[in-house]
Scaffold this motif. Sequence first.
Motif, short mmCIF file in Angstrom:
data_model
loop_
_atom_site.label_atom_id
_atom_site.label_comp_id
_atom_site.label_asym_id
_atom_site.label_seq_id
_atom_site.Cartn_x
_atom_site.Cartn_y
_atom_site.Cartn_z
N ARG A 140 0.84 -1.21 0.00
CA ARG A 140 0.00 0.00 0.00
C ARG A 140 0.87 1.25 0.00
NH1 ARG A 140 -4.13 2.55 -1.73
NH2 ARG A 140 -5.08 3.97 -0.26
N GLU A 141 1.94 1.21 0.77
CA GLU A 141 2.84 2.37 0.85
C GLU A 141 3.50 2.64 -0.51
OE1 GLU A 141 6.87 3.74 3.20
OE2 GLU A 141 5.70 2.08 4.01
N GLU A 142 3.95 1.59 -1.20
CA GLU A 142 4.59 1.74 -2.51
C GLU A 142 3.61 2.27 -3.54
OE1 GLU A 142 8.02 -1.75 -2.35
OE2 GLU A 142 5.97 -2.28 -2.91
N GLU A 143 2.35 1.81 -3.46
CA GLU A 143 1.33 2.32 -4.38
C GLU A 143 1.11 3.81 -4.17
OE1 GLU A 143 -2.30 0.10 -3.95
OE2 GLU A 143 -1.42 -1.73 -4.76
N LEU A 144 1.04 4.23 -2.91
CA LEU A 144 0.83 5.65 -2.60
C LEU A 144 2.01 6.50 -3.05
CD1 LEU A 144 -0.86 5.35 0.92
CD2 LEU A 144 -1.94 6.01 -1.24
N LEU A 145 3.22 6.00 -2.87
CA LEU A 145 4.41 6.73 -3.31
C LEU A 145 4.41 6.89 -4.83
CD1 LEU A 145 7.20 5.23 -1.03
CD2 LEU A 145 6.35 7.59 -1.01
N GLU A 147 1.76 6.84 -6.83
CA GLU A 147 0.70 7.77 -7.21
C GLU A 147 1.10 9.21 -6.91
OE1 GLU A 147 -4.04 8.62 -6.30
OE2 GLU A 147 -3.06 6.92 -5.33
N ASN A 148 1.77 9.40 -5.79
CA ASN A 148 2.25 10.74 -5.41
C ASN A 148 3.24 11.27 -6.45
OD1 ASN A 148 2.60 13.05 -3.91
ND2 ASN A 148 4.03 12.11 -2.47
N GLU A 149 4.14 10.41 -6.88
CA GLU A 149 5.13 10.79 -7.90
C GLU A 149 4.42 11.17 -9.21
OE1 GLU A 149 8.76 8.40 -9.88
OE2 GLU A 149 8.51 8.03 -7.72
N TYR A 150 3.40 10.39 -9.58
CA TYR A 150 2.65 10.67 -10.80
C TYR A 150 1.93 12.02 -10.70
CZ TYR A 150 -0.97 10.30 -14.37
OH TYR A 150 -1.80 10.56 -15.44
N GLU A 156 3.44 19.53 -12.27
CA GLU A 156 4.52 20.29 -12.92
C GLU A 156 4.19 20.54 -14.40
OE1 GLU A 156 7.48 21.65 -11.83
OE2 GLU A 156 6.60 21.26 -9.86
N LEU A 157 3.64 19.54 -15.05
CA LEU A 157 3.29 19.68 -16.46
C LEU A 157 2.21 20.74 -16.64
CD1 LEU A 157 3.63 18.55 -19.37
CD2 LEU A 157 1.72 17.04 -18.86
N LEU A 158 1.21 20.73 -15.79
CA LEU A 158 0.14 21.73 -15.88
C LEU A 158 0.66 23.14 -15.61
CD1 LEU A 158 -2.76 19.76 -14.17
CD2 LEU A 158 -2.55 20.34 -16.59
N LYS A 159 1.58 23.28 -14.65
CA LYS A 159 2.17 24.59 -14.37
C LYS A 159 2.93 25.11 -15.58
CE LYS A 159 2.79 24.20 -9.36
NZ LYS A 159 3.79 24.08 -8.29
N LYS A 160 3.69 24.25 -16.23
CA LYS A 160 4.44 24.67 -17.42
C LYS A 160 3.50 25.05 -18.55
CE LYS A 160 8.69 22.13 -16.55
NZ LYS A 160 9.62 21.13 -17.02
N LEU A 161 2.43 24.30 -18.72
CA LEU A 161 1.46 24.61 -19.75
C LEU A 161 0.80 25.96 -19.49
CD1 LEU A 161 -0.13 23.76 -22.27
CD2 LEU A 161 -1.77 22.62 -20.76
N GLN A 162 0.45 26.20 -18.23
CA GLN A 162 -0.17 27.48 -17.88
C GLN A 162 0.80 28.64 -18.11
OE1 GLN A 162 -1.55 27.67 -13.84
NE2 GLN A 162 -2.89 29.42 -14.24
N ALA A 163 2.07 28.46 -17.80
CA ALA A 163 3.07 29.50 -18.02
C ALA A 163 3.22 29.79 -19.52
CB ALA A 163 4.41 29.09 -17.42
N LEU A 164 3.19 28.77 -20.35
CA LEU A 164 3.28 28.96 -21.80
C LEU A 164 2.07 29.72 -22.33
CD1 LEU A 164 4.67 25.50 -23.00
CD2 LEU A 164 5.82 27.71 -23.13
#
Length: 174
Positions: A140-145, A147-150, A156-164
């Motif tokens: 369960r802990e590895e799954e949460l880690l 998902e957190n990474e994803y 980050e991708l959405l922030k870059k898109l918004q900045a563009l």
Amino acid sequence: MGKRKKYDYEFRLQCVEAVLKGQGSITSIAKENGIDRANLRLWLKFYEAYGESGLKTRAKRHYDLSFKLSILKVIEQERLSLREACARFNIGSESVIIHWRRVYESEGKAGLVPKSKGRPATMKLPIKRKAKSPTRPLTREEELLKENEYLKAENELLKKLQALVQADKKQKPS
């Protein structure tokens, strides 16, 4: 410098046989057929050394280091001309030996080592990829880690898109 002209086997054989049958001198037969005397002399040497097979064109041949060195050594010791060396060692062109000599004088033995041609068999990947996770089920802990990474990457991708988008709006005022 013009393009090298290639002569077929039958033409070479006809010229060589004309010289050997005494139908004319090397110079006259070369002139009649519109070829260089040096070519005809070389064809004669090959014919004398190897018979009719000596006049057949050779595919691009690759010579190893020891063969190249031995030829250069014999030429130096016996003071052979390039034409004689070509005929004696069955090398198609004098320019091959000239090239070997120049490379040997400038780079030594290392320059005569045959080099591989073409693209390397394998290409290195610029990014190291993570090894695949083992086939065991994740805790369960590895799954949460994971998902957190994803979610962090998605954020980050959405922030870059918004900045563009913001930068694009500033450049193109409506």
